[in-house]
Design a protein around this motif. Structure first.
Motif, PDB file in Angstrom:
ATOM      1  N   GLN A  50       0.834  -1.204   0.000  1.00 56.10           N
ATOM      2  CA  GLN A  50       0.000   0.000   0.000  1.00 56.10           C
ATOM      3  C   GLN A  50       0.872   1.259   0.000  1.00 56.10           C
ATOM      4  OE1 GLN A  50      -2.646   0.406   3.355  1.00 56.10           O
ATOM      5  NE2 GLN A  50      -3.961   1.837   2.289  1.00 56.10           N
ATOM      6  N   GLN A  53       2.254   1.662  -3.469  1.00 53.46           N
ATOM      7  CA  GLN A  53       1.200   2.091  -4.385  1.00 53.46           C
ATOM      8  C   GLN A  53       0.858   3.570  -4.177  1.00 53.46           C
ATOM      9  OE1 GLN A  53      -2.477  -0.153  -4.202  1.00 53.46           O
ATOM     10  NE2 GLN A  53      -3.007   0.416  -6.287  1.00 53.46           N
ATOM     11  N   ASN A 110     -19.066   6.714  -7.486  1.00 56.63           N
ATOM     12  CA  ASN A 110     -17.882   6.642  -6.633  1.00 56.63           C
ATOM     13  C   ASN A 110     -18.179   7.479  -5.396  1.00 56.63           C
ATOM     14  OD1 ASN A 110     -15.905   5.146  -8.226  1.00 56.63           O
ATOM     15  ND2 ASN A 110     -16.147   6.829  -9.669  1.00 56.63           N
ATOM     16  N   THR A 127     -11.236   4.863  -2.312  1.00 57.38           N
ATOM     17  CA  THR A 127     -10.934   3.441  -2.321  1.00 57.38           C
ATOM     18  C   THR A 127     -10.489   3.036  -3.719  1.00 57.38           C
ATOM     19  OG1 THR A 127     -12.584   3.041  -0.603  1.00 57.38           O
ATOM     20  CG2 THR A 127     -11.851   1.132  -1.862  1.00 57.38           C
ATOM     21  N   SER A 128      -9.309   2.408  -3.777  1.00 59.86           N
ATOM     22  CA  SER A 128      -8.860   1.852  -5.058  1.00 59.86           C
ATOM     23  C   SER A 128      -9.267   0.380  -5.064  1.00 59.86           C
ATOM     24  CB  SER A 128      -7.348   2.021  -5.217  1.00 59.86           C
ATOM     25  OG  SER A 128      -6.671   1.099  -4.385  1.00 59.86           O
ATOM     26  N   THR A 129      -8.727  -0.372  -5.960  1.00 54.87           N
ATOM     27  CA  THR A 129      -9.084  -1.784  -6.051  1.00 54.87           C
ATOM     28  C   THR A 129      -8.819  -2.524  -4.743  1.00 54.87           C
ATOM     29  OG1 THR A 129      -8.516  -1.693  -8.380  1.00 54.87           O
ATOM     30  CG2 THR A 129      -8.742  -3.870  -7.420  1.00 54.87           C
ATOM     31  N   ASP A 130      -7.637  -2.324  -4.176  1.00 54.15           N
ATOM     32  CA  ASP A 130      -7.245  -3.099  -2.999  1.00 54.15           C
ATOM     33  C   ASP A 130      -7.124  -2.287  -1.710  1.00 54.15           C
ATOM     34  OD1 ASP A 130      -6.932  -5.456  -4.543  1.00 54.15           O
ATOM     35  OD2 ASP A 130      -4.973  -4.750  -5.213  1.00 54.15           O
ATOM     36  N   GLN A 132      -7.354   1.755   0.559  1.00 52.50           N
ATOM     37  CA  GLN A 132      -7.895   3.100   0.704  1.00 52.50           C
ATOM     38  C   GLN A 132      -6.722   4.076   0.787  1.00 52.50           C
ATOM     39  OE1 GLN A 132     -10.487   2.871   4.175  1.00 52.50           O
ATOM     40  NE2 GLN A 132     -12.230   2.925   2.774  1.00 52.50           N
TER      41      GLN A 132
END
Length: 140
Positions: A50, A53, A110, A127-130, A132
């Motif tokens: 995270q 990313q 969203n 929130t992204s795919t995996d 926050q």
């Protein structure tokens, strides 16, 4: 007598809610909110992935990104020089914003949570795919 008190309390809560939503909208309106940082929420468990990313998003995707909230609930997102428009709605007493397609269709919705909002700063939990992230923006 109890009904009058209950109605008065409900009316007062409605006014307070409407006022907070209006305040949120007034602070967001007609400004260019440029992303300057991507942070991990403090309550998130520690994740090296995270963290990496968040840094990649800050240096890449959000490097040249800004948002605008305009009249008639028009929302404009500009990322890397490309703009996309939609509709926005203030929810939850000003604590949440719904961003939808141009026609307001909530099938393509969203939700972002307002974590900080002032005249010059607007931070939102996304929130992204995996994971926050908190997008930190400032008025340009």
């Amino acid at each position: 007598m109890k009904i009058r008190i209950a109605l008065a309390v409900i009316a007062t809560m409605f006014v307070i809610t409407a006022c907070q939503s209006k305040k949120t909208n007034d602070l967001l309106m007609n400004k260019k909110w440029r992303v300057y940082d991507v942070r991990i929420p403090p309550e998130s468990p520690i994740s090296n992935t995270q963290y990496i990313q968040a840094q990649d998003l800050k240096k890449g995707y959000y490097r040249d990104a800004y948002y605008q909230f305009l009249d008639d609930n028009v929302f404009v997102a500009t990322i890397a020089g490309r703009s996309d428009t939609g509709k926005y709605f203030i929810l939850s007493n000003g604590a949440m914003i719904s961003v939808t397609a141009k026609n307001g269709d909530r099938k393509v919705e969203n939700l972002v949570t307002v974590t900080k909002l002032s005249e010059n700063y607007f931070d939102m939990l996304v929130t992204s795919t995996d994971f926050q992230f908190i997008l930190c923006t400032k008025k340009e």
